[in-house]
Design an enzyme around this catalytic site. Sequence first.
Site, short mmCIF file in Angstrom:
data_model
loop_
_atom_site.label_atom_id
_atom_site.label_comp_id
_atom_site.label_asym_id
_atom_site.label_seq_id
_atom_site.Cartn_x
_atom_site.Cartn_y
_atom_site.Cartn_z
N GLU A 12 0.69 -1.83 -13.19
CA GLU A 12 1.55 -0.72 -13.58
C GLU A 12 1.39 0.50 -12.68
O GLU A 12 2.25 1.38 -12.65
CB GLU A 12 1.29 -0.33 -15.05
N HIS A 32 -0.23 -10.56 -8.58
CA HIS A 32 0.71 -10.88 -9.65
C HIS A 32 2.10 -10.52 -9.17
O HIS A 32 2.27 -9.61 -8.35
CB HIS A 32 0.40 -10.11 -10.94
N ASP A 51 2.82 -15.38 -16.52
CA ASP A 51 1.62 -14.60 -16.76
C ASP A 51 1.78 -13.70 -17.98
O ASP A 51 0.91 -13.65 -18.85
CB ASP A 51 1.31 -13.76 -15.51
#
Length: 331
Positions: free
Chosen positions: A85, A109, A192
């Site tokens: 984030e 990711h 995920d």
Amino acid sequence: MTDALYEAEIDLAPVRSRTIAIVGYGNHGRAHALNLRDQGAEQILIGLREGSASKAKAEADGFETVSIADAARRADAIALLAADEAHGEIWREHVAEHRKPGQALIVCHGFSIEYGLIEPPADCDVLLCAAKGPGGAVRTSFEKGGGLIGFWAVAQDASGEAEALAKAYLAGIGCGRAGIFPTSFGEEALSDILGEQAVLVGGMCALARTGYEALVEAGISPRMAYIDTVHELKYIADLIHERGIAGMYAAISDTAEFGSHEVEGPIAEAVRPVFDRIVDDVTAGDFAARWVADYEAGRAWLKQARARAAAHSLEDVGRELRGLLGGRGED
């Protein structure tokens, strides 16, 4: 289904010949840096924010620590291993205007690329190098001679060498010992997020708490309820990890197996609509937007949720039981 690629088939030169900056020195950052160095990548910088508490640890491990901007100026490849984030903020404020031309961007990711937190320039290779497991396990499995399964993807190949770098990076952190497979940023991000939210964390915790509450309301002691709905999760998880779901069923009592098969259908019917909503929410980008907004607001909603979870009565029971067990690995 593609075949796995293993360490012996992968050339590590792309990571051994480049200066690689690791941004963030948490579980993933530290594990990646140590494993890469052990695999012969000697030009590693650790990029940290000013005042980072990780600076002392990185330097004690023998790494050069620099500002993120300096890392962006010097590195041939920069791996953003800070929290997903925060990637947009880090890119905008510390990387974009300082980055070395042609520098590759590596993420572990698909989140920040798939949902547009980062908009890489045209000269940038953009790679996904995902070791499927927690950051700590990337290091511990490597130290034992193993590794975690890895997945790679290329969102942008400006140099023509992005695929080779992605495979070399994953092999460098030990994934080539277990097997490396291709994926896409979208596939990894959705898998995920849904896996964690709906099954491994959110779903498991919801089932455990609800089961605990139902037993206590039925007159079962909190201690017994906790053991049967929370404490013994570890044993079942270990069996599934070692043998698969069918193998787990073969290892438990017939009573447990009979009842489990009876309730699996109704539970699946109840939760499948929730899973479908999560898929829609994630693929539309709505989850990413809410999560980034909460991060930028100081994680206000998340802090409230943490406080609610910590205040649940089963946490007191769990602390008592862990104290009785004396930390003998039964937790």
